[in-house]
Write a protein that holds these residues in place. Structure first.
Motif, short mmCIF file in Angstrom:
data_model
loop_
_atom_site.label_atom_id
_atom_site.label_comp_id
_atom_site.label_asym_id
_atom_site.label_seq_id
_atom_site.Cartn_x
_atom_site.Cartn_y
_atom_site.Cartn_z
N TYR A 124 117.96 19.15 -29.22
CA TYR A 124 117.74 18.82 -27.82
C TYR A 124 116.59 19.65 -27.27
CZ TYR A 124 118.65 18.14 -22.87
OH TYR A 124 118.51 17.82 -21.54
N PRO A 125 115.63 19.06 -26.55
CA PRO A 125 115.53 17.66 -26.10
C PRO A 125 114.63 16.80 -26.99
CG PRO A 125 113.98 18.98 -24.86
CD PRO A 125 114.65 19.92 -25.82
N HIS A 126 114.53 17.12 -28.28
CA HIS A 126 113.78 16.33 -29.27
C HIS A 126 112.30 16.18 -28.89
CE1 HIS A 126 117.59 15.37 -31.22
NE2 HIS A 126 118.06 15.29 -29.99
N PRO A 127 111.61 17.33 -28.72
CA PRO A 127 110.24 17.27 -28.22
C PRO A 127 109.18 17.25 -29.31
CG PRO A 127 110.97 19.53 -28.26
CD PRO A 127 112.12 18.69 -28.82
N TYR A 128 108.01 16.79 -28.94
CA TYR A 128 106.78 16.99 -29.69
C TYR A 128 105.64 16.95 -28.69
CZ TYR A 128 106.78 11.80 -29.67
OH TYR A 128 106.83 10.47 -29.31
N ARG A 129 104.48 17.42 -29.09
CA ARG A 129 103.39 17.59 -28.14
C ARG A 129 102.13 16.88 -28.62
NH1 ARG A 129 104.71 22.24 -24.96
NH2 ARG A 129 106.06 23.77 -25.99
N VAL A 130 101.29 16.51 -27.65
CA VAL A 130 99.93 16.05 -27.93
C VAL A 130 98.99 16.88 -27.06
CG1 VAL A 130 98.29 14.14 -27.79
CG2 VAL A 130 100.64 13.72 -28.57
N LEU A 131 97.96 17.43 -27.68
CA LEU A 131 97.04 18.33 -26.98
C LEU A 131 95.60 17.89 -27.19
CD1 LEU A 131 99.40 20.18 -28.64
CD2 LEU A 131 98.58 21.82 -26.94
N GLU A 132 94.81 18.02 -26.15
CA GLU A 132 93.37 17.75 -26.21
C GLU A 132 92.62 19.03 -25.88
OE1 GLU A 132 91.99 14.54 -23.84
OE2 GLU A 132 93.18 13.03 -24.88
N LEU A 133 91.71 19.41 -26.76
CA LEU A 133 90.87 20.59 -26.55
C LEU A 133 89.51 20.15 -26.05
CD1 LEU A 133 90.55 23.67 -26.84
CD2 LEU A 133 89.71 23.24 -29.18
N HIS A 134 89.11 20.68 -24.90
CA HIS A 134 87.84 20.33 -24.28
C HIS A 134 86.98 21.57 -24.11
CE1 HIS A 134 88.95 16.18 -23.00
NE2 HIS A 134 90.17 16.69 -23.03
N ASP A 135 85.68 21.37 -24.05
CA ASP A 135 84.72 22.44 -23.77
C ASP A 135 83.95 22.05 -22.52
OD1 ASP A 135 82.72 24.34 -23.69
OD2 ASP A 135 82.30 24.24 -25.84
N ASP A 136 84.06 22.86 -21.45
CA ASP A 136 83.35 22.54 -20.21
C ASP A 136 82.03 23.27 -20.08
OD1 ASP A 136 83.98 25.13 -19.52
OD2 ASP A 136 85.39 24.60 -17.94
N GLY A 137 81.60 23.90 -21.18
CA GLY A 137 80.36 24.65 -21.19
C GLY A 137 80.54 26.12 -20.90
N ILE A 138 81.66 26.48 -20.28
CA ILE A 138 81.97 27.89 -19.99
C ILE A 138 83.28 28.29 -20.66
CG2 ILE A 138 82.44 29.57 -18.16
CD1 ILE A 138 80.82 27.79 -16.27
N HIS A 139 84.28 27.44 -20.53
CA HIS A 139 85.59 27.72 -21.10
C HIS A 139 86.06 26.57 -21.98
CE1 HIS A 139 85.67 30.03 -17.21
NE2 HIS A 139 86.05 30.97 -18.05
N LYS A 140 87.01 26.90 -22.84
CA LYS A 140 87.76 25.86 -23.54
C LYS A 140 89.00 25.55 -22.70
CE LYS A 140 85.22 25.90 -27.35
NZ LYS A 140 84.25 26.97 -26.99
#
Length: 359
Positions: free
Chosen positions: A242-258
């Protein structure tokens, strides 16, 4: 803002084919649902244009050879790369036998899923331009065969040799045992510390020195994001708990930070479990008393006798609530010292399931 990569995390699959399950053993998680749970999750992930999937350990219930072979066959059908590491349930012995695999076999068996050297239980892969994955092994055995959670010396030497050359990349470390505390006093509590890496603090400090900011773990079966010594650790709960989770993540670069945009999903229904969360939560509650009674009888609470029994019964939902992440707890019915200790488990910010993290 440019997207660097999109990846999924699913942890603690505890794959168990029906003939390998001991139904007399009480568990928090629905290991009987492990096969359809994996199939349902992979079917969803195939629709999402992923660059890869990370599985930070406990791929099988107890290292059964049949379960490992079945899982490998399923992962080979996936259209995107899959990267795995061993958990403590995957390698219950240093060397295997007819029934279970040994730690010495894991890299060779899972060579298609990150391992370039079948004799080496750690690896690194550039999963996207400028993004480096480091997969570590936190399972060791002492001379008596007792299982430990730590890095061995050759692994430390490999890290010191290789991490400096990736300082210009965004490095993601994947390891089964937690290196950041996710519950109060986890590194010192008798029940919590077995989920922590023994050398967690030295590893955090070294990763921080080398510019590493993100670590992915499993093992504790809860949804939680925590930070210490400059390291953000994303702990993903068990796919069969419980609660049977999984994740999806997107990594972006804005030119200063990730920026890491994280969204969590939950399995809601499977064949035979039309209301999976309800069945799973009930399982956790039904089997919680032995764990909760031990939890409240240990320091710092040290409850005894009738008070211990009554408190443990009132906490039958506590671990299921913890596993959800982002929960705030209130226990006005308990004495002040019990109340303050339990309410310290509350999430301070709602970042355990859906958030955008900046590095």
């Amino acid at each position: 803002m440019s997207r660097l990569c999109r990846f999924a995390i699913a942890s603690d699959l505890h794959i168990a084919l029906p003939h390998t399950i001991d139904l007399t053993k009480p568990r928090f998680h629905l290991v009987e649902a492990s096969v359809p749970a994996l199939e349902a999750m992979l079917a969803h992930l195939e629709q999402l244009d992923l660059d890869c999937l990370f599985i930070p350990g406990d791929l099988t219930q107890d290292g059964e050879r049949d379960n490992h072979h079945w899982l490998i066959e399923q992962l080979q059908k996936v259209s995107f790369p899959v990267y795995v590491i061993p958990g403590n349930h995957d390698v219950v012995k240093p060397t295997g036998n007819d029934a279970v695999i040994g730690l010495d076999e894991f890299a060779a068996l899972y060579q298609p899923f990150g391992y370039d050297d079948p004799q080496q239980l750690w690896y690194s892969r550039e999963i996207a331009p400028g993004v480096q994955l480091v997969g570590l092994n936190s399972n060791q055995f002492d001379a008596t065969g007792w299982q430990l959670g730590c890095l061995d010396q050759p692994q430390w030497e490999w890290l010191r040799e290789n991490l400096p050359q990736w300082r210009d990349r965004f490095v993601i470390v994947m390891i089964h045992h937690n290196i950041v505390e996710h519950i109060p006093q986890q590194s010192t509590h008798p029940l919590g510390r077995r989920y922590m890496l023994d050398d967690a603090a030295p590893l955090r400090h070294y990763l921080n020195e080398q510019g590493v900011r993100l670590v992915l773990t499993g093992h504790l079966h809860i949804q939680d994001v925590a930070e210490a010594d400059g390291i953000t650790e994303i702990l993903t709960g068990s796919l069969v708990g419980y609660p049977h989770p999984y994740r999806v993540l997107e990594l972006h670069d804005d030119g200063i930070h990730k920026r890491l945009k994280m969204k969590s999903y939950r399995l809601r229904s499977l064949p035979g479990w039309e209301d999976l969360p309800a069945a799973s939560r009930q399982r956790t509650q039904e089997n919680s008393f032995p764990f909760m009674s031990r939890f409240v009888s240990l320091p710092p609470l040290n409850l005894k006798g009738d008070e211990m029994i009554a408190t443990a019964h009132q906490l039958q939902s506590f671990w299921a609530d913890m596993a959800e992440g982002d929960r705030t707890f209130s226990f006005p019915q308990f004495p002040p010292h019990v109340r303050s200790m339990l309410e310290a488990f509350s999430a301070t910010h709602p970042i355990d399931n859906n958030a955008t993290l900046r590095f």
